[in-house]
Design an enzyme around this catalytic site. Sequence first.
Site, PDB file in Angstrom:
ATOM      1  N   SER A 176     -45.464   0.805   5.627  1.00 25.33           N
ATOM      2  CA  SER A 176     -46.306   1.473   6.337  1.00 25.33           C
ATOM      3  C   SER A 176     -46.788   2.801   5.852  1.00 25.33           C
ATOM      4  CB  SER A 176     -46.093   1.745   7.844  1.00 25.33           C
ATOM      5  OG  SER A 176     -44.610   2.379   8.021  1.00 25.33           O
ATOM      6  N   GLN A 177     -45.957   3.409   4.888  1.00 28.01           N
ATOM      7  CA  GLN A 177     -46.137   4.576   4.349  1.00 28.01           C
ATOM      8  C   GLN A 177     -47.240   4.740   3.537  1.00 28.01           C
ATOM      9  OE1 GLN A 177     -42.493   5.538   2.338  1.00 28.01           O
ATOM     10  NE2 GLN A 177     -41.358   5.989   4.373  1.00 28.01           N
ATOM     11  N   SER A 192     -44.109  -2.522  10.672  1.00 30.07           N
ATOM     12  CA  SER A 192     -43.740  -1.248  10.880  1.00 30.07           C
ATOM     13  C   SER A 192     -44.952  -0.441  11.819  1.00 30.07           C
ATOM     14  CB  SER A 192     -43.315  -0.424   9.771  1.00 30.07           C
ATOM     15  OG  SER A 192     -42.165  -0.984   8.921  1.00 30.07           O
ATOM     16  N   ASP A 248     -35.918   0.367   8.860  1.00 31.89           N
ATOM     17  CA  ASP A 248     -34.725   1.128   8.720  1.00 31.89           C
ATOM     18  C   ASP A 248     -33.370   0.702   9.373  1.00 31.89           C
ATOM     19  OD1 ASP A 248     -36.611   2.553   7.033  1.00 31.89           O
ATOM     20  OD2 ASP A 248     -36.954   4.009   8.661  1.00 31.89           O
TER      21      ASP A 248
END
Length: 170
Positions: free
Chosen positions: A28-29, A55, A170
């Site tokens: 998603s980053q 995410s 995470d």
Amino acid sequence: TVSSDTLPATQEHGLESGVFELDGNISSQFVSGLLFALPLLSGDSRIVLKTPLESLGYVNMTLDTLRQFGVTTSKTENGYVVKGGQSYHSPGEITVEGDWSNAAFWAVSGAIGVSPVIIKGLNFRSLQGDRIIEKLIIEFGSMVQRGQNALEIHWGRTRGITIDAKQIPD
């Protein structure tokens, strides 16, 4: 264009508006990075996700932050449209919430017997996907008590569980 694959290196040209196609299940980053950068370009851009977005909570946090700073985006069926020529405007003072992904390590330590563990500074309405750790350690068999922006975790009779971690990387 990057001049070399070793240092020192120089970069020429920059990000240009357009259509950005990427997989939604990688990170998603990448999506968040584009959402932050694209409003500053002169032209309009589109982010097209070729696979379902994982995410999602973290992209929603990005969109919420953009809104707080006066940047608008539009959701499409498979991505986002970002108008160019925007600028960021400070909303003044904001509060940055606690990090649920880091809190998860401490929560698990309480769940497996390093007990009790108290984690403070958490937002129970957070958009962070890793907020689910509270529910998961309860399913795992731990005893959890909520305080004001805090969790207290005690070891309980634990058991194995199966989870789908697509939205909680995470």
